[in-house]
Design a protein around this motif. Structure first.
Motif, PDB file in Angstrom:
ATOM      1  N   ILE A   5       0.875  -1.173   0.000  1.00  0.00           N
ATOM      2  CA  ILE A   5       0.000   0.000   0.000  1.00  0.00           C
ATOM      3  C   ILE A   5       0.902   1.209   0.000  1.00  0.00           C
ATOM      4  O   ILE A   5       1.836   1.312   0.799  1.00  0.00           O
ATOM      5  CB  ILE A   5      -0.933   0.008   1.219  1.00  0.00           C
ATOM      6  CG1 ILE A   5      -1.878  -1.190   1.170  1.00  0.00           C
ATOM      7  CG2 ILE A   5      -1.714   1.321   1.284  1.00  0.00           C
ATOM      8  CD1 ILE A   5      -2.769  -1.336   2.393  1.00  0.00           C
ATOM      9  N   ASN A   6       0.616   2.135  -0.908  1.00  0.00           N
ATOM     10  CA  ASN A   6       1.442   3.328  -1.073  1.00  0.00           C
ATOM     11  C   ASN A   6       0.559   4.562  -1.071  1.00  0.00           C
ATOM     12  O   ASN A   6      -0.655   4.477  -1.244  1.00  0.00           O
ATOM     13  CB  ASN A   6       2.204   3.251  -2.403  1.00  0.00           C
ATOM     14  CG  ASN A   6       2.990   1.970  -2.509  1.00  0.00           C
ATOM     15  OD1 ASN A   6       3.967   1.777  -1.819  1.00  0.00           O
ATOM     16  ND2 ASN A   6       2.544   1.073  -3.371  1.00  0.00           N
ATOM     17  N   LYS A   7       1.180   5.712  -0.902  1.00  0.00           N
ATOM     18  CA  LYS A   7       0.481   6.998  -0.927  1.00  0.00           C
ATOM     19  C   LYS A   7       1.199   7.887  -1.924  1.00  0.00           C
ATOM     20  O   LYS A   7       2.427   8.023  -1.876  1.00  0.00           O
ATOM     21  CB  LYS A   7       0.524   7.604   0.479  1.00  0.00           C
ATOM     22  CG  LYS A   7      -0.550   8.597   0.778  1.00  0.00           C
ATOM     23  CD  LYS A   7      -0.498   8.942   2.264  1.00  0.00           C
ATOM     24  CE  LYS A   7      -1.659   9.815   2.645  1.00  0.00           C
ATOM     25  NZ  LYS A   7      -1.612  10.183   4.070  1.00  0.00           N
ATOM     26  N   ASN A   8       0.443   8.498  -2.836  1.00  0.00           N
ATOM     27  CA  ASN A   8       1.067   9.366  -3.830  1.00  0.00           C
ATOM     28  C   ASN A   8       1.225  10.788  -3.302  1.00  0.00           C
ATOM     29  O   ASN A   8       0.820  11.098  -2.177  1.00  0.00           O
ATOM     30  CB  ASN A   8       0.316   9.314  -5.167  1.00  0.00           C
ATOM     31  CG  ASN A   8      -1.073   9.916  -5.109  1.00  0.00           C
ATOM     32  OD1 ASN A   8      -1.429  10.644  -4.186  1.00  0.00           O
ATOM     33  ND2 ASN A   8      -1.883   9.597  -6.107  1.00  0.00           N
ATOM     34  N   ALA A   9       1.801  11.664  -4.097  1.00  0.00           N
ATOM     35  CA  ALA A   9       2.085  13.041  -3.677  1.00  0.00           C
ATOM     36  C   ALA A   9       0.817  13.822  -3.347  1.00  0.00           C
ATOM     37  O   ALA A   9       0.845  14.746  -2.537  1.00  0.00           O
ATOM     38  CB  ALA A   9       2.878  13.762  -4.764  1.00  0.00           C
ATOM     39  N   ALA A  10      -0.307  13.438  -3.949  1.00  0.00           N
ATOM     40  CA  ALA A  10      -1.585  14.121  -3.700  1.00  0.00           C
ATOM     41  C   ALA A  10      -2.283  13.592  -2.450  1.00  0.00           C
ATOM     42  O   ALA A  10      -3.336  14.088  -2.063  1.00  0.00           O
ATOM     43  CB  ALA A  10      -2.495  13.970  -4.913  1.00  0.00           C
ATOM     44  N   GLY A  11      -1.699  12.566  -1.820  1.00  0.00           N
ATOM     45  CA  GLY A  11      -2.267  12.019  -0.596  1.00  0.00           C
ATOM     46  C   GLY A  11      -3.250  10.883  -0.796  1.00  0.00           C
ATOM     47  O   GLY A  11      -3.920  10.466   0.147  1.00  0.00           O
ATOM     48  N   TYR A  12      -3.354  10.357  -2.020  1.00  0.00           N
ATOM     49  CA  TYR A  12      -4.254   9.244  -2.305  1.00  0.00           C
ATOM     50  C   TYR A  12      -3.508   7.921  -2.166  1.00  0.00           C
ATOM     51  O   TYR A  12      -2.309   7.832  -2.427  1.00  0.00           O
ATOM     52  CB  TYR A  12      -4.831   9.355  -3.715  1.00  0.00           C
ATOM     53  CG  TYR A  12      -5.770  10.517  -3.876  1.00  0.00           C
ATOM     54  CD1 TYR A  12      -7.079  10.444  -3.427  1.00  0.00           C
ATOM     55  CD2 TYR A  12      -5.348  11.706  -4.468  1.00  0.00           C
ATOM     56  CE1 TYR A  12      -7.956  11.518  -3.568  1.00  0.00           C
ATOM     57  CE2 TYR A  12      -6.208  12.781  -4.615  1.00  0.00           C
ATOM     58  CZ  TYR A  12      -7.512  12.683  -4.154  1.00  0.00           C
ATOM     59  OH  TYR A  12      -8.364  13.741  -4.293  1.00  0.00           O
ATOM     60  N   TYR A  13      -4.241   6.902  -1.784  1.00  0.00           N
ATOM     61  CA  TYR A  13      -3.679   5.566  -1.588  1.00  0.00           C
ATOM     62  C   TYR A  13      -3.834   4.723  -2.851  1.00  0.00           C
ATOM     63  O   TYR A  13      -4.782   4.903  -3.607  1.00  0.00           O
ATOM     64  CB  TYR A  13      -4.392   4.855  -0.437  1.00  0.00           C
ATOM     65  CG  TYR A  13      -4.187   5.540   0.885  1.00  0.00           C
ATOM     66  CD1 TYR A  13      -3.120   5.201   1.703  1.00  0.00           C
ATOM     67  CD2 TYR A  13      -5.070   6.523   1.327  1.00  0.00           C
ATOM     68  CE1 TYR A  13      -2.926   5.825   2.923  1.00  0.00           C
ATOM     69  CE2 TYR A  13      -4.883   7.159   2.541  1.00  0.00           C
ATOM     70  CZ  TYR A  13      -3.808   6.810   3.335  1.00  0.00           C
ATOM     71  OH  TYR A  13      -3.618   7.438   4.529  1.00  0.00           O
ATOM     72  N   SER A  28      -3.258  -0.591  -8.763  1.00  0.00           N
ATOM     73  CA  SER A  28      -4.647  -0.163  -8.665  1.00  0.00           C
ATOM     74  C   SER A  28      -4.838   1.274  -9.109  1.00  0.00           C
ATOM     75  O   SER A  28      -3.881   2.001  -9.388  1.00  0.00           O
ATOM     76  CB  SER A  28      -5.115  -0.281  -7.221  1.00  0.00           C
ATOM     77  OG  SER A  28      -4.532   0.741  -6.405  1.00  0.00           O
ATOM     78  N   GLU A  29      -6.102   1.666  -9.113  1.00  0.00           N
ATOM     79  CA  GLU A  29      -6.451   3.071  -9.213  1.00  0.00           C
ATOM     80  C   GLU A  29      -6.147   3.706  -7.860  1.00  0.00           C
ATOM     81  O   GLU A  29      -5.688   3.016  -6.951  1.00  0.00           O
ATOM     82  CB  GLU A  29      -7.938   3.214  -9.545  1.00  0.00           C
ATOM     83  CG  GLU A  29      -8.852   2.603  -8.481  1.00  0.00           C
ATOM     84  CD  GLU A  29     -10.310   2.676  -8.849  1.00  0.00           C
ATOM     85  OE1 GLU A  29     -10.870   3.772  -8.748  1.00  0.00           O
ATOM     86  OE2 GLU A  29     -10.868   1.641  -9.227  1.00  0.00           O
ATOM     87  N   THR A  30      -6.421   4.978  -7.686  1.00  0.00           N
ATOM     88  CA  THR A  30      -6.178   5.626  -6.394  1.00  0.00           C
ATOM     89  C   THR A  30      -7.462   5.655  -5.575  1.00  0.00           C
ATOM     90  O   THR A  30      -8.568   5.649  -6.111  1.00  0.00           O
ATOM     91  CB  THR A  30      -5.645   7.061  -6.565  1.00  0.00           C
ATOM     92  OG1 THR A  30      -6.565   7.824  -7.343  1.00  0.00           O
ATOM     93  CG2 THR A  30      -4.279   7.063  -7.228  1.00  0.00           C
ATOM     94  N   TYR A  31      -7.272   5.686  -4.257  1.00  0.00           N
ATOM     95  CA  TYR A  31      -8.376   5.692  -3.302  1.00  0.00           C
ATOM     96  C   TYR A  31      -8.180   6.839  -2.320  1.00  0.00           C
ATOM     97  O   TYR A  31      -7.056   7.138  -1.916  1.00  0.00           O
ATOM     98  CB  TYR A  31      -8.429   4.367  -2.530  1.00  0.00           C
ATOM     99  CG  TYR A  31      -8.621   3.187  -3.445  1.00  0.00           C
ATOM    100  CD1 TYR A  31      -9.887   2.759  -3.788  1.00  0.00           C
ATOM    101  CD2 TYR A  31      -7.526   2.529  -3.998  1.00  0.00           C
ATOM    102  CE1 TYR A  31     -10.075   1.689  -4.654  1.00  0.00           C
ATOM    103  CE2 TYR A  31      -7.702   1.460  -4.857  1.00  0.00           C
ATOM    104  CZ  TYR A  31      -8.979   1.055  -5.184  1.00  0.00           C
ATOM    105  OH  TYR A  31      -9.148   0.008  -6.048  1.00  0.00           O
TER     106      TYR A  31
END
Length: 58
Positions: A5-13, A28-31
């Protein structure tokens, strides 16, 4: 294989499915929430050999 599980720069998982050699084989897509991301992982985990494949290339 294992999930990360990762988090991108925009804060989405989002999740990655990695092979034994640590290469990403699915992403996956982002959540918005971590719980949503974990739920998606559980849905993928619930698939099995009897899950049908639909070939849309025809």
């Amino acid at each position: 294989m294992y999930f990360t599980i990762n988090k991108n720069a925009a804060g989405y998982y989002y999740w990655n499915l990695k092979a034994a050699n640590h290469e990403i084989i699915a992403q996956s897509e982002t959540y918005v929430s971590k719980a949503g991301c974990q739920n998606a992982i559980n849905l993928v985990k619930s698939t099995n050999i009897s899950t049908p494949t639909r070939d849309n290339t025809n």
